[in-house]
Design an enzyme around this catalytic site. Structure first.
Site, PDB file in Angstrom:
ATOM      1  N   LYS A  16      -3.555 -19.434   7.083  1.00  0.00           N
ATOM      2  CA  LYS A  16      -3.947 -19.965   5.783  1.00  0.00           C
ATOM      3  C   LYS A  16      -4.548 -18.861   4.946  1.00  0.00           C
ATOM      4  CE  LYS A  16      -6.640 -23.396   7.646  1.00  0.00           C
ATOM      5  NZ  LYS A  16      -6.847 -23.225   9.085  1.00  0.00           N
ATOM      6  N   GLU A  28      -5.542 -24.195  22.925  1.00  0.00           N
ATOM      7  CA  GLU A  28      -6.879 -23.587  22.802  1.00  0.00           C
ATOM      8  C   GLU A  28      -7.946 -24.656  22.574  1.00  0.00           C
ATOM      9  OE1 GLU A  28      -8.417 -22.202  19.202  1.00  0.00           O
ATOM     10  OE2 GLU A  28      -6.530 -22.288  18.107  1.00  0.00           O
TER      11      GLU A  28
HETATM   12  N1  PSU Z   1      -7.590 -20.939  12.180  1.00  0.00           N
HETATM   13  C1  PSU Z   1      -7.457 -22.277  12.055  1.00  0.00           C
HETATM   14  N2  PSU Z   1      -8.108 -23.089  12.932  1.00  0.00           N
HETATM   15  C2  PSU Z   1      -8.867 -22.597  13.953  1.00  0.00           C
HETATM   16  C3  PSU Z   1      -8.971 -21.167  14.093  1.00  0.00           C
HETATM   17  C4  PSU Z   1      -8.321 -20.398  13.188  1.00  0.00           C
HETATM   18  O1  PSU Z   1      -6.786 -22.737  11.148  1.00  0.00           O
HETATM   19  O2  PSU Z   1      -9.439 -23.374  14.726  1.00  0.00           O
HETATM   20  C5  PSU Z   1      -9.754 -20.623  15.258  1.00  0.00           C
HETATM   21  C6  PSU Z   1      -8.792 -20.179  16.377  1.00  0.00           C
HETATM   22  O3  PSU Z   1      -9.421 -20.448  17.610  1.00  0.00           O
HETATM   23  C7  PSU Z   1      -8.688 -18.686  16.173  1.00  0.00           C
HETATM   24  C8  PSU Z   1     -10.083 -18.371  15.704  1.00  0.00           C
HETATM   25  O4  PSU Z   1      -8.326 -17.966  17.325  1.00  0.00           O
HETATM   26  O5  PSU Z   1     -10.440 -19.443  14.861  1.00  0.00           O
HETATM   27  C9  PSU Z   1     -10.154 -17.056  14.992  1.00  0.00           C
HETATM   28  O6  PSU Z   1     -11.493 -16.714  14.796  1.00  0.00           O
HETATM   29  P1  PSU Z   1     -11.858 -15.235  14.303  1.00  0.00           P
HETATM   30  O7  PSU Z   1     -11.291 -15.169  12.910  1.00  0.00           O
HETATM   31  O8  PSU Z   1     -13.350 -15.198  14.339  1.00  0.00           O
HETATM   32  O9  PSU Z   1     -11.189 -14.299  15.242  1.00  0.00           O
END
Ligand code: PSU
Ligand code: MN
Length: 308
Positions: free
Chosen positions: A162, A28
């Site tokens: 996390k 990603e």
């Molecule tokens: N958690 C992490 N690092 C990240 C993300 C989540 O430890 O970079 C990023 C990923 O791309 C994940 C997104 O899909 O955040 C989730 O965002 P939201 O909670 O807005 O769906």
């Protein structure tokens, strides 16, 4: 491959591997643009690709550039994305808009899964996924990543989630949606910076081959959705549980105080944690991505071996 080519720009190396049924692993790009600071983000992205290659697997980092879904980024693309101050965070909701407007966009777990599935990539490596947020009773903040796992046939290798998230409720939600969370050499959910949470998992595997068998069985049954494979951070890179918990709790309190909503919540929390740990969490985060890249590539290889 059945998808609309008009919207895709697939790197020749990725294209060739897909045509020959060779293992490819998707990566990603929100982790690059919104998950880590520059220049460590670009360095992490390059080295992750390299680790996958060392396993004999083709990496395919995905992002939105020039009105196309770019599958397989060059080092120059990674640099552009990693430096960009206006790259949009693109989840399922944003995909069509950002493509149509020809904006630069970084794909989340959800939208990377969508694009990977369209072009025929079956495995996807990242650090952490989104989930049910703490305080969700008030905010209804549940990441689109979870519903994507329920409906899109791409298997995600991560280091758990996390505790910026409500981990027990994230597992409950995944159970409701029929997503199988499989421990890789662990019987409990890893908590990203640390190897263990207190949450037991339903299933675990000890080897890439065992996991590949599950993927093939799922496909034979035509069961929709991806598996979530959770791989603990290596012991030597993990952080002290109490130290990181205190910092995360403070970051969550700060996000409530700042009244953040929507897509801004997760990036805010991530950057706050990096700041407050003076970069120590960033080191751990990068180390666990490298470990996931290695294990994810081995799983992809084992799967394609089984198909032979
Ligand atoms: N958690 C992490 N690092 C990240 C993300 C989540 O430890 O970079 C990023 C990923 O791309 C994940 C997104 O899909 O955040 C989730 O965002 P939201 O909670 O807005 O769906
Ligand atoms: Mn959200």
């Amino acid at each position: 491959m059945k998808f609309n080519h008009q919207y895709f720009d697939i790197h020749p190396e990725v294209q060739a591997a897909l045509e020959q049924n060779l293992p490819v692993v998707a990566l990603e790009s929100t982790i690059i643009s919104h998950g880590m600071p520059y220049p460590q983000n670009v360095e992490m992205a390059k080295k992750t690709q390299q680790i996958i290659r060392e396993q004999g697997v083709v990496p395919a980092t995905i992002a939105i550039m020039n009105g196309k879904v770019k599958v397989g980024l060059s080092e120059e693309d990674l640099e552009i994305l990693g430096k960009s101050s206006h790259a949009r965070k693109v989840s399922r909701r944003d995909l069509a808009t950002v493509l149509a407007k020809k904006e630069i966009g970084a794909t989340t777990v959800a939208s990377t899964m969508i694009c990977a599935e369209m072009v025929g990539i079956k495995f996807f490596v990242t650090g952490g996924i989104g989930g049910v947020h703490r305080g969700y009773e008030e905010t209804l903040d549940v990441s689109a990543d979870l519903d994507e796992l329920a409906q899109t046939d791409v298997h995600v290798i991560c280091a758990g989630a996390k505790s910026i998230l409500d981990l027990p409720r994230t597992l409950e939600y995944l159970e409701t949606k029929g997503v199988s969370v499989i421990g890789y050499q662990t019987k409990v959910l890893p908590a990203f910076y640390t190897r263990e949470s207190h949450l037991p998992l339903n299933d675990f595997v000890n080897s890439p081959e065992e996991l590949a068998e599950i993927v093939v069985t799922k496909e034979n049954l035509q069961l929709k959705g991806g598996l979530l494979i959770v791989n603990p951070i290596p012991e030597k890179d993990s952080l002290d549980a109490e130290f990181i918990q205190t910092i995360i709790d403070q970051a969550v309190a700060d996000s409530f105080a700042a009244d953040l909503t929507g897509k801004d919540v997760t990036p805010f929390l991530l950057s706050r944690i990096v700041e407050q740990t003076k970069g120590e969490s960033l080191k751990a985060n990068i180390a666990l991505v490298y470990h996931n890249a290695k294990v994810g590539a081995q799983i992809a290889k084992a799967y394609y071996e089984l198909l032979k």
